[in-house]
Design an enzyme around this catalytic site. Structure first.
Site, PDB file in Angstrom:
ATOM      1  N   THR A  77       0.869  -1.181   0.000  1.00 25.26           N
ATOM      2  CA  THR A  77       0.000   0.000   0.000  1.00 25.26           C
ATOM      3  C   THR A  77       0.902   1.227   0.000  1.00 25.26           C
ATOM      4  O   THR A  77       1.969   1.203   0.609  1.00 25.26           O
ATOM      5  CB  THR A  77      -0.860  -0.015   1.277  1.00 25.26           C
ATOM      6  N   THR A  93      -0.568   1.837   6.768  1.00 24.70           N
ATOM      7  CA  THR A  93      -0.456   0.610   5.982  1.00 24.70           C
ATOM      8  C   THR A  93      -0.417  -0.555   6.956  1.00 24.70           C
ATOM      9  O   THR A  93       0.264  -0.491   7.971  1.00 24.70           O
ATOM     10  CB  THR A  93       0.798   0.582   5.102  1.00 24.70           C
ATOM     11  N   GLY A  94      -1.171  -1.582   6.662  1.00 22.17           N
ATOM     12  CA  GLY A  94      -1.170  -2.716   7.573  1.00 22.17           C
ATOM     13  C   GLY A  94      -2.454  -3.483   7.449  1.00 22.17           C
ATOM     14  O   GLY A  94      -3.200  -3.317   6.473  1.00 22.17           O
ATOM     15  N   TRP A  95      -2.709  -4.266   8.422  1.00 23.79           N
ATOM     16  CA  TRP A  95      -3.865  -5.159   8.412  1.00 23.79           C
ATOM     17  C   TRP A  95      -5.114  -4.305   8.610  1.00 23.79           C
ATOM     18  O   TRP A  95      -5.487  -3.973   9.744  1.00 23.79           O
ATOM     19  CB  TRP A  95      -3.682  -6.163   9.539  1.00 23.79           C
ATOM     20  N   GLY A  96      -5.756  -3.954   7.499  1.00 23.52           N
ATOM     21  CA  GLY A  96      -6.795  -2.934   7.484  1.00 23.52           C
ATOM     22  C   GLY A  96      -7.877  -3.067   8.527  1.00 23.52           C
ATOM     23  O   GLY A  96      -8.308  -2.076   9.114  1.00 23.52           O
ATOM     24  N   ARG A 128     -14.764  -6.641  -0.159  1.00 25.93           N
ATOM     25  CA  ARG A 128     -14.046  -6.194   1.052  1.00 25.93           C
ATOM     26  C   ARG A 128     -13.356  -4.837   0.812  1.00 25.93           C
ATOM     27  O   ARG A 128     -12.710  -4.611  -0.200  1.00 25.93           O
ATOM     28  CB  ARG A 128     -12.996  -7.250   1.429  1.00 25.93           C
ATOM     29  N   VAL A 129     -13.502  -3.949   1.769  1.00 30.45           N
ATOM     30  CA  VAL A 129     -12.833  -2.645   1.713  1.00 30.45           C
ATOM     31  C   VAL A 129     -11.955  -2.520   2.953  1.00 30.45           C
ATOM     32  O   VAL A 129     -12.372  -2.883   4.057  1.00 30.45           O
ATOM     33  CB  VAL A 129     -13.879  -1.494   1.665  1.00 30.45           C
ATOM     34  N   GLY A 130     -10.734  -2.031   2.760  1.00 31.76           N
ATOM     35  CA  GLY A 130      -9.805  -1.887   3.889  1.00 31.76           C
ATOM     36  C   GLY A 130      -9.888  -0.525   4.547  1.00 31.76           C
ATOM     37  O   GLY A 130     -10.863   0.217   4.382  1.00 31.76           O
ATOM     38  N   ASP A 131      -8.835  -0.192   5.278  1.00 33.89           N
ATOM     39  CA  ASP A 131      -8.813   1.058   6.047  1.00 33.89           C
ATOM     40  C   ASP A 131      -8.447   2.279   5.203  1.00 33.89           C
ATOM     41  O   ASP A 131      -8.833   3.403   5.526  1.00 33.89           O
ATOM     42  CB  ASP A 131      -7.799   0.944   7.192  1.00 33.89           C
TER      43      ASP A 131
HETATM   44  N1  ASP Z   1      -4.170  -1.494   4.763  1.00 34.34           N
HETATM   45  C1  ASP Z   1      -4.398  -2.142   3.499  1.00 34.34           C
HETATM   46  C2  ASP Z   1      -5.725  -2.884   3.561  1.00 34.34           C
HETATM   47  O1  ASP Z   1      -6.002  -3.516   4.549  1.00 34.34           O
HETATM   48  C3  ASP Z   1      -3.350  -3.123   3.110  1.00 34.34           C
HETATM   49  C4  ASP Z   1      -1.927  -2.682   3.236  1.00 34.34           C
HETATM   50  O2  ASP Z   1      -1.609  -1.678   3.891  1.00 34.34           O
HETATM   51  O3  ASP Z   1      -1.035  -3.339   2.649  1.00 34.34           O
HETATM   52  O4  ASP Z   1      -6.424  -2.841   2.582  1.00 34.34           O
END
Ligand code: ASP
Length: 341
Positions: free
Chosen positions: A209, A260-263, A237-240
Site C-alpha cells: 500500500t 499501511t497494515g492489516w486494514g 471487502r474494503v480496507g482502512d
Molecule cells: N491497509 C491495506 C488494507 O487492509 C493493506 C496494506 O496496507 O497493505 O487494505
C-alpha cells in the site's frame, strides 16, 4: 524595571535556539507498505528498484512543494509515481481479489479545510488517488464506491484503462498461491502472523500500500493513501485506506497521517484519527501519539505501520513489522529512503 540578562538565562536562550535550528524540518514523508520485508529475502536489483521508485516519488513531491504549489498537489504527485510502479500494491501492481480482479481503494484529506475524498472497489481508474481527489473537489460527497465511482471518474475526465492494465505476473502468482493454500482465507499483503478469522497471511513476501503526507509553504498539511487491499479478498471487502480517520487523516491543528497494515485492525482502532485526537486532547507529540496508537493495534493482534507529520514538519514512521518501505524529504531537498528496521 531594567532587564538584566544574566549568564544562565543567556545560555538557556542560546541552547534553545540551537535545538530549534538544529531540528530537521521535513516537508514530505511517504510509505510503500509495511510487512515481512527482510534483507535476506531481497535481491540487490529489487532493493535498488524500490529505492529508485521511492526516491522518484519523493522528488516529484518535493518539486511540487518547492514550486509553491499545495501539499495536496505534492501528495498526488508522489502517489502517482508509486501507483504507476508495478512494485507497490496500488494502481499498476495492485493485488488480485479471489475472483481475479484488481479492486482498489484510495483517499485524500486536506488538513486546512478538513475536506476529504475517497473511492473504494474501483477497477478501471488508472490513478485511484486522483479519483479520491476529484470526489473531494468536484462533488459534494466524501466517498464513492465501485461502478458509481468509476462513472464519476470518467465524468471528471480521469484516465480510464482496461482492467488488464493492472495485471502483473507476480501478483497473479500470489493469488494462485493463496487459493492453493486455502481458498476461503484472505491473504494479507503484509505480515506473517496467524489469525483465527483471516487465516495464514503473507506467504509471498509482497507488500505495498502506498501513502504520502506533505507540508507546503503556506503551512498546510495533506495526506493520501492508495491500495489494492489484500490478495484473495472477497465480497467487496474494503480496507482502512479509503476510510477517513482509519487509514487516512489530516488536520492542520495536529498532523497528516497515512497507514499501511492489516486494514481491519486499523478500522477498528480508527488509527489515523486517534493519533490526531491524542495530539489535540492530550497534547502529545506526533511521535508519541503514533507509537501509542500503533501499540494498541499490535496488542489486538494487528500488524503494520504508518507515517505521520505535524504542522512543524516533525515526522514519525513507526511499524511493528520487520520492515516498511519509507522515505522523507526535508525543506532543503535532502532525501532519505529506508526499508528495514
Ligand atoms: N491497509 C491495506 C488494507 O487492509 C493493506 C496494506 O496496507 O497493505 O487494505
Amino acid at each position: 524595571m531594567k532587564f538584566k540578562l544574566n549568564y544562565s538565562l543567556f545560555c538557556v536562550l542560546i541552547f534553545t535556539c540551537m535545538a530549534v535550528y538544529g531540528q530537521k524540518k521535513y516537508v514530505m514523508v511517504i510509505h510503500g507498505g509495511a510487512g515481512t520485508i527482510l534483507k535476506k529475502n531481497m535481491t540487490p536489483e529489487k532493493e535498488a528498484a524500490y529505492i529508485a521508485d521511492l526516491t522518484k516519488a519523493l522528488q516529484s513531491g518535493y518539486e511540487v512543494i518547492k514550486s509553491g504549489k499545495t501539499s495536496m498537489d505534492a501528495v498526488e504527485a508522489a502517489i502517482h509515481v508509486m501507483e504507476d510502479s508495478p512494485l507497490f500494491n496500488a494502481g499498476k501492481g495492485a493485488v488480485f481479489t479471489h475472483d481475479g480482479r484488481n479492486e482498489m481503494d484510495a483517499a485524500v484529506m486536506d488538513g486546512k479545510t478538513l475536506s476529504a475524498g475517497s473511492v473504494a472497489g474501483v477497477t478501471v481508474i488508472r490513478n485511484p488517488i486522483s479519483a479520491a481527489r476529484a470526489v473531494m473537489e468536484k462533488s459534494e460527497h466524501v466517498m464513492m464506491v465501485g461502478p458509481g465511482a468509476e462513472a464519476f471518474a470518467k465524468q471528471a475526465k480521469l484516465e480510464i484503462v482496461d482492467p488488464s492494465y493492472f495485471y502483473t505476473k507476480e501478483r497473479w502468482d500470489g493469488l494462485q498461491k493463496a487459493i492453493q493454500e486455502d481458498s476461503v482465507k484472505t491473504v494479507l499483503d503484509h505480515g506473517n502472523k496467524k489469525s483465527m478469522k483471516l487465516g495464514t497471511i503473507n506467504k509471498d513476501y509482497k507488500f505495498g500500500t502506498v501513502g504520502a503526507v506533505a507540508l507546503d509553504k503556506s503551512g498546510n498539511l495533506a495526506a493520501g493513501t492508495s491500495t489494492g487491499g489484500m490478495t484473495n479478498k472477497r465480497y467487496g471487502r474494503v480496507g482502512d485506506a479509503p476510510i477517513i480517520g482509519a487509514g487516512t487523516y489530516a488536520n492542520n491543528a495536529t498532523a497528516g497521517i497515512s497507514c499501511t497494515g492489516w486494514g481491519e485492525f486499523y478500522i477498528r482502532n480508527v488509527v489515523a484519527h486517534d493519533i490526531s485526537a491524542m495530539m489535540e486532547y492530550k497534547k502529545m507529540s506526533v511521535a508519541d501519539a503514533s507509537k501509542a496508537v500503533l501499540a494498541k493495534v499490535g496488542k489486538m493482534g494487528g500488524d503494520g505501520g504508518l507515517i505521520a507529520m505535524d504542522k512543524e514538519g516533525h515526522v514519525a514512521m513507526p511499524f511493528n513489522t520487520e520492515g516498511m518501505y519509507r522515505g522523507t524529504v526535508t525543506a532543503d531537498g535532502k532525501i532519505e529512503v529506508l526499508i528495514y528496521k
